[in-house]
Write an enzyme that holds these catalytic residues in place. Structure first.
Site, PDB file in Angstrom:
ATOM      1  N   GLY A  20       0.712  -1.550   0.093  1.00 55.18           N
ATOM      2  CA  GLY A  20      -0.193  -0.067   0.013  1.00 55.18           C
ATOM      3  C   GLY A  20       0.999   1.205  -0.564  1.00 55.18           C
ATOM      4  N   ARG A  24       7.332   1.884   1.504  1.00 54.39           N
ATOM      5  CA  ARG A  24       7.374   0.117   1.307  1.00 54.39           C
ATOM      6  C   ARG A  24       7.934  -0.361   0.168  1.00 54.39           C
ATOM      7  NH1 ARG A  24       8.993  -1.219   6.374  1.00 54.39           N
ATOM      8  NH2 ARG A  24       7.112  -0.974   8.248  1.00 54.39           N
ATOM      9  N   ARG A  43       2.230  11.512  -8.310  1.00 60.05           N
ATOM     10  CA  ARG A  43       2.077  11.509  -7.255  1.00 60.05           C
ATOM     11  C   ARG A  43       2.697  10.698  -6.928  1.00 60.05           C
ATOM     12  NH1 ARG A  43      -4.529  12.539  -7.746  1.00 60.05           N
ATOM     13  NH2 ARG A  43      -4.811  13.436 -10.157  1.00 60.05           N
ATOM     14  N   ARG A  87      -0.504  -8.568  -3.367  1.00 58.85           N
ATOM     15  CA  ARG A  87      -0.440  -7.702  -2.318  1.00 58.85           C
ATOM     16  C   ARG A  87       0.694  -8.225  -1.161  1.00 58.85           C
ATOM     17  NH1 ARG A  87      -2.092  -3.675   0.799  1.00 58.85           N
ATOM     18  NH2 ARG A  87      -3.125  -4.354   2.274  1.00 58.85           N
ATOM     19  N   SER A  90      -0.146  -5.028   5.025  1.00 58.60           N
ATOM     20  CA  SER A  90      -1.128  -5.332   6.532  1.00 58.60           C
ATOM     21  C   SER A  90      -2.274  -5.682   7.213  1.00 58.60           C
ATOM     22  CB  SER A  90      -0.105  -4.220   7.215  1.00 58.60           C
ATOM     23  OG  SER A  90      -0.970  -2.637   7.591  1.00 58.60           O
ATOM     24  N   ASP A 204      -2.298  -4.755  13.541  1.00 61.46           N
ATOM     25  CA  ASP A 204      -3.163  -4.849  14.871  1.00 61.46           C
ATOM     26  C   ASP A 204      -4.081  -5.895  15.347  1.00 61.46           C
ATOM     27  OD1 ASP A 204      -3.458  -3.069  12.743  1.00 61.46           O
ATOM     28  OD2 ASP A 204      -5.678  -3.070  13.589  1.00 61.46           O
ATOM     29  N   ARG A 217       8.172  -3.189  12.446  1.00 58.87           N
ATOM     30  CA  ARG A 217       7.444  -3.968  11.149  1.00 58.87           C
ATOM     31  C   ARG A 217       8.003  -4.397  10.265  1.00 58.87           C
ATOM     32  NH1 ARG A 217       2.054   0.772  11.333  1.00 58.87           N
ATOM     33  NH2 ARG A 217       1.614  -0.343  13.557  1.00 58.87           N
TER      34      ARG A 217
HETATM   35  N1  HPA Z   1      -8.972  -2.257   9.001  1.00 55.20           N
HETATM   36  C1  HPA Z   1      -8.662  -2.012   8.059  1.00 55.20           C
HETATM   37  N2  HPA Z   1      -7.423  -1.817   7.748  1.00 55.20           N
HETATM   38  C2  HPA Z   1      -6.290  -2.764   8.586  1.00 55.20           C
HETATM   39  C3  HPA Z   1      -6.006  -2.150   9.833  1.00 55.20           C
HETATM   40  C4  HPA Z   1      -7.724  -2.243  10.701  1.00 55.20           C
HETATM   41  O1  HPA Z   1      -7.794  -2.020  11.529  1.00 55.20           O
HETATM   42  N3  HPA Z   1      -5.293  -2.942   9.859  1.00 55.20           N
HETATM   43  C5  HPA Z   1      -4.254  -2.930   9.311  1.00 55.20           C
HETATM   44  N4  HPA Z   1      -5.065  -2.564   7.985  1.00 55.20           N
END
Ligand code: HPA
Length: 238
Positions: A20, A24, A43, A87, A90, A204, A217
């Site tokens: 994303g 990275r 961009r 892809r 995270s 998370d 990370r």
């Molecule tokens: N929500 C949506 N997208 C994400 C999250 C999340 O908690 N963590 C990493 N990408």
């Protein structure tokens, strides 16, 4: 050159890894590729092409969310002839047995909606990963001593979602984690005869509120890049 990608024809490889975050993409290209060349910075969405074990690879940012990913994936598939899109990103865990740093291979991606809704209309198309890539990624992970979770994920439209009931329904149906891009990546790969996979690291946890510190990370990101590269070249291309 397309509206959003400044690369000349031929500068994009058939295999594209898509984090994303454009920074990275730069980090992964500089860490894993030989002779990485910047092929896009329109961009600030960075894309690099280089060699991994003698094979050409592009690592190109997707941005956050399906509308952004859809722009880059469409141009990569339609205009540059990309055949394999992976892809690397995270996600937030949704099940108690899924922990921080765990790796998830997204077999399917459920959603409320995707940018392809205009085409599918009343159809509930089932966005799923390419099986060859998925099984190659599972093997690549285990060669690295990693046991990935393989199953369904949820591609959400909203990060700051004020509808907790949607997450609850996903949890009840065994969905492993939430992110914001994979469902449309899978839709587009199917539409254009390409193959796709999302390899995700848990950053998370929605149930515990735990989050991976920024310092940790990088290592989990490195594992994902290796799994993605290995999977791309150890499974037969379409
Ligand atoms: N929500 C949506 N997208 C994400 C999250 C999340 O908690 N963590 C990493 N990408």
């Amino acid at each position: 050159m397309t509206i959003h990608i400044g690369a000349a024809p031929g500068q994009i490889a058939e295999t594209v890894l898509m984090p994303g975050d454009p920074y990275r993409a730069r980090w992964a290209a500089q860490t894993f590729l030989e002779d990485p060349v910047l092929v896009n910075d329109v961009r600030g969405m960075l894309g690099y092409t280089g060699l991994w074990q003698g094979q050409r690879v592009t690592i190109h940012g997707s941005g956050m969310g399906m509308p952004s990913l859809s722009i880059y994936a469409n141009e990569l598939l339609r205009d540059y002839g990309a055949k394999t899109l992976i892809r690397i990103g995270s996600c937030g865990a949704m099940q108690p047995h899924v922990g921080l740093r765990d790796i998830i291979l997204a077999q399917t991606a459920s959603s409320l909606s995707t940018p392809s809704r205009g085409i599918f209309r009343e159809l509930n198309f089932a966005p799923c990963a390419d099986f060859g890539l998925l099984s190659a990624a599972a093997q690549a992970a285990s060669a690295l001593g990693i046991r990935p979770h393989v199953g369904g994920i949820y591609s959400a439209d909203i990060f700051y979602d004020e509808r907790p009931d949607l997450n609850e329904i996903m949890v009840r149906h065994g969905i492993l984690a939430v992110e914001m891009e994979a469902a449309e990546l899978y839709n587009l790969a199917h539409r254009h005869g390409a193959r796709a996979l999302a390899v995700l690291t848990v950053s998370d946890h929605l149930q515990t509120g735990a989050a991976l510190p920024a310092s940790e990370r990088e290592q989990s990101f490195a594992d994902m890049v290796q799994i993605a590269l290995q999977a791309a070249f150890s499974s037969p291309a379409p």
